[in-house]
Design an enzyme around this catalytic site. Sequence first.
Site, short mmCIF file in Angstrom:
data_model
loop_
_atom_site.label_atom_id
_atom_site.label_comp_id
_atom_site.label_asym_id
_atom_site.label_seq_id
_atom_site.Cartn_x
_atom_site.Cartn_y
_atom_site.Cartn_z
N TYR A 177 0.85 -1.19 0.00
CA TYR A 177 0.00 0.00 0.00
C TYR A 177 0.88 1.23 0.00
CZ TYR A 177 0.75 1.31 4.90
OH TYR A 177 1.31 1.73 6.08
N TRP B 35 -1.77 2.61 13.05
CA TRP B 35 -1.74 1.25 12.49
C TRP B 35 -0.39 0.95 11.86
CZ3 TRP B 35 -1.16 -1.11 7.72
CH2 TRP B 35 -1.67 -2.39 7.58
N ASP B 36 0.14 1.86 11.05
CA ASP B 36 1.42 1.65 10.38
C ASP B 36 2.53 1.34 11.39
OD1 ASP B 36 -0.30 3.86 9.23
OD2 ASP B 36 0.96 3.47 7.48
N THR B 37 2.58 2.16 12.43
CA THR B 37 3.63 2.01 13.43
C THR B 37 3.49 0.69 14.18
OG1 THR B 37 3.78 4.40 13.73
CG2 THR B 37 4.63 3.03 15.51
#
Length: 604
Positions: free
Chosen positions: A96, A188-190
């Site tokens: 993504y 969320w990414d972290t």
Amino acid sequence: MSRAVEVSVVLPAYNEANTLADTVVTTLSTLESFLPAGAFEILVAEDGCEDRTPEIATELAAEHDAVRHVHSDERLGRGGALEYAFEQSNGETLVYFDTDLATDIGHLEELVECVRSGEYDVATGSRWLPDSEADRPAKRGVPSLGYNSLVRLFLRSDLQDHQCGFKAFDRDVLFALLDDVEDEHWFWDTEVLVRAQRSGYRVNEFPVRWTPKGDSKVDIVRDVLGMGSQILRTWWQLSISPRITRTVTLTAGSLLVFVSLALMTLYLDPSEVLDSMAEADRLYILLAAVVYLLSWPLRGLRYRDILDSIGYHERWEFLTGAIFISQTGNLVFPARAGDAVRAYIVKARRDIPYPSGFASLAVERVYDLLTITFMAGVVLLWLALTGSLGELEAALSGDPVQGSERESGQTALVVAAGVGLAAVCAVFFIVYTARRDRNYVRPAVRRLSSDSYAEYVAGVIEQFVGDIQTVAQDRASFVRVGVSSLVIWVLDVVVGIVVLLAFAVDVAPALLVGAGFFAVSVGNLAKVLPLSPGGIGLYEGAFTLLIVTLTPIGGVVALSAAIVDHAVKNVVTILGGFLSMGLLNVSLTTAVEESPEADVVQND
């Protein structure tokens, strides 16, 4: 398609009508440059948009075989939208990146091949490596640098950039990680990257060329409340919670209690205090314990009435046990962690949602604070009528009690006054808003943030406040809970007075009752803030100061009575807590670990 899909690219899209078409076309041409036809797909994760993004995504899917439109009627949040799209993807390599193409699309092949080749499990672009080319204005760079530094410090991450929207995952690895990932928004990414490192997966961070697109600003709700609280939540789960065993918590709690009591006796001869406690009449102390025990069924009945008002009907016996366990947690664990334990118990055993569990507990706390404040106010009025206020003022400004005892009492009275004032203001606000249809929460949150996370936070707060207002609107429940609260706290005061009688004090009954009411009321107000486990220290300080000031009872006896009074209540609480744990099959340590502790904004 001529072969199975190998690579799935997800484009998270929220109100991207101006850029989506160009981004999809650019992504298609880039993928075609290094992947065979039919080996890839593009999923537009359209997340409850308010512009023409859904129509454009549908048109693109109809025009290109490799494009799919993944629609959501309501906002899922950045992380939620990505998970929803990945669940519907077909590729073994999942990718993504942000639809604004801030990261140079020329890095896409390197990103995909890091994982597709099997060399790494996770790959992420970085704007903070030495070879990165990133035009970062201060308003973006400074917050980003601070955030990434906090992540490395608290979460022991080896990466330099956790929020770059340019990542790839092995499918099996990502879905294994998502079992533990809780955030559904910007963190969320972290969280995925941190958990990947903690799980031992191979993570590759490589430099990218990055150019900021659009405007950016610090968002109070998202960046401070959201991201900051999520760093602390993940730090607790990964670094602290695994080390908290039953032995550790009980040992630490017992040690803190011992140290607190030891500090209380520094300014009085410990031997005199111990001798005084040893001479107390044990029958009176046993009577005090019985009186205090009588208040517990009333606590269960009151909590039943509160839950009834917000639509949950439970037996008072179960609720009494839940309160016993939560109050035991408050004695053992710091920062009133037991409050979250009760929300966990009613959620786990009776499926009452966390926001409602915390709201019902907040209602109970408001009643407690108001009742205690009312009792203290009545006695204060009585002191004014009897001309005793001068003695109290002298106690606070003069030196009738020496050293730490006076200072502890002064601190306790300041805390008590602040807590009492806050309680009165909170109730006036709740009752005021309960009689009006106007929504005060969402406009207030929107003034702080325009991010989707703010809408989520506003929704949780609205449910929380709404449950409290429901009780305030029900006049019969309002009165019933108020009366039971008064009886509960009168019994609490009676316990303190009976304990004083155990020391054979020679005080006029009216003066003893008045001073006892004031000392216990102010002591309980003082220990509301989690400054020590179970309020030990502040309670004894306030109790001792007021008894010495308002009666002829000496400091040694007053402190001895304060310790015994608090000890009787704590012993009854702990015994009831452990009995309830056995009957309800609840582990206190497990409840603290699994409860959202004050992570009230967790999605239920």
